[in-house]
Motif scaffolding. Structure first.
Motif: not given
Length: 359
Positions: A151-154, A200-201, A221-227, A241-242
């Motif tokens: 699996t690749e992640y962006k 990037g990917w 589409g989500k971001y980390t809620k904790e650092p 994306d993935s």
């Protein structure tokens, strides 16, 4: 018509191994006077003779090949290469006539050159007798490319120094702030700070573990809620994306995997020799601690050689030029540096662009 010297810097390396050249035999010569280990060069195998001493064709061929490799394909006229060898031979003969080869300094330098040549010969012999096998290439391929990284992640990230800064940015995102604008304004990651934190990917094992785990756990589409903390600082991460990764066939990356495996074999051999050897360090390698008030060297002081470890990242690419895996190696680089204020890094350079995993 005078022949000009080819720059000695270019040919010096190639000419280290010119010991094959031998004197032309005379009617009263004795084979016992020649070095036992040095092969005799016959007239048929020579390209020139200087005061009765042959210059082997092999020496000329090695010089020509060496220059082509070091000059990236640039070639020199053959007559100039030959003239360089002739002039070198004249200098050697004149030096021997003056018995410069008997001087302590020259003997010491010749011994160091001998050690360098033997070092290279040992490594070449080891690689020849311990070649990389197809099974080893297959195992490396499965480990780095074909087996696990499916699996690749962006993603994007914002890198800051403290947890408090990261939490403040998360609070702004919760209020609807634009991630890319925050990255451009706040990220210490110099490269990504110019493109909204875009990484990037990538596949998970290209990143350090805390970072990759956070990316995998996020929804699209989500971001980390904790650092997220890594050795580079504190990150706020956005998974964009993935996609499923289709690895290239093993034949497409075999030529890139082979030298990596060769280096690993050589390194393992060196580590074994080191463990088996008895080594005593007779001289301290670190300077004694100096008082805090000791003055720093002025910028005008003479430059001093500085050796530092540099992390070098090698990419494995398929036939289309797409990066399918990365190999991180640590090299020691020595260069002349003046102890001036200019050595200080800018804040943006304090953290590496992408949090790559060191091996």
């Amino acid at each position: 018509m005078k022949q000009a010297f080819i720059p000695l810097l270019i040919v010096s390396t190639a000419l280290i191994a010119t010991g094959c050249d031998q004197k032309a035999p005379t009617s009263g010569s004795s084979t016992a006077s020649a070095p036992a280990a040095a092969p005799v060069v016959n007239k048929a195998d020579a390209i020139a003779v200087v005061n009765g001493k042959y210059i082997a064709k092999a020496t000329f061929d090695n010089l020509e090949k060496e220059i082509a490799e070091r000059a990236q394909g640039q070639s020199f006229p053959k007559e100039k290469l030959l003239e360089e060898l002739i002039q070198r031979e004249l200098l050697v003969q004149d030096a021997e006539q003056k018995q410069l080869d008997k001087g302590a300094d020259v003997i010491s330098r010749l011994e160091e050159a001998k050690k360098a040549i033997l070092t290279q010969a040992e490594i070449e012999n080891f690689m020849k007798t311990n070649p990389v096998t197809d099974a080893e290439i297959k195992a490396e391929y499965d480990s780095k490319i074909g087996g696990n990284n499916t699996t690749e992640y962006k993603a994007r990230h914002i890198l800051v120094k403290t947890e408090a800064e990261a939490k403040k940015l998360i609070a702004e995102l919760d209020k609807g702030a634009d991630f890319t604008k925050l990255a451009n304004k706040n990220s210490l990651d110099g490269k990504e700070a110019q493109n909204g934190g875009d990484l990037g990917w990538f596949v998970a094992n290209q990143m350090v573990e805390p970072f990759s785990k956070a990316v995998i756990a996020l929804e699209k589409g989500k971001y980390t809620k904790e650092p997220v903390q890594t050795q580079f600082g504190w990150h706020v991460i956005l998974r964009e994306d993935s996609r499923a990764q289709t690895p290239p066939p093993i034949e497409a990356v075999k030529e890139q995997l082979t030298p990596m495996l060769q280096r690993k074999k050589v390194q393992a051999m060196l580590e074994t020799l080191r463990k088996q050897a008895k080594v005593d360090i007779l001289m301290p390698l670190k300077d004694e601690a100096k008082p805090a008030e000791a003055p720093k060297p002025a910028a005008a002081d003479a430059a001093k050689p500085v050796t530092e470890e540099v992390v070098v990242e090698e990419e494995i690419k398929d036939k289309d030029g797409k990066t399918v895996a990365k190999e991180v190696v640590v090299e020691e680089v020595t260069e002349e540096k003046a102890p001036a204020a200019a050595e200080e890094k800018k804040p943006a350079e304090a953290a590496k662009p992408a949090p790559e995993k060191k091996k």
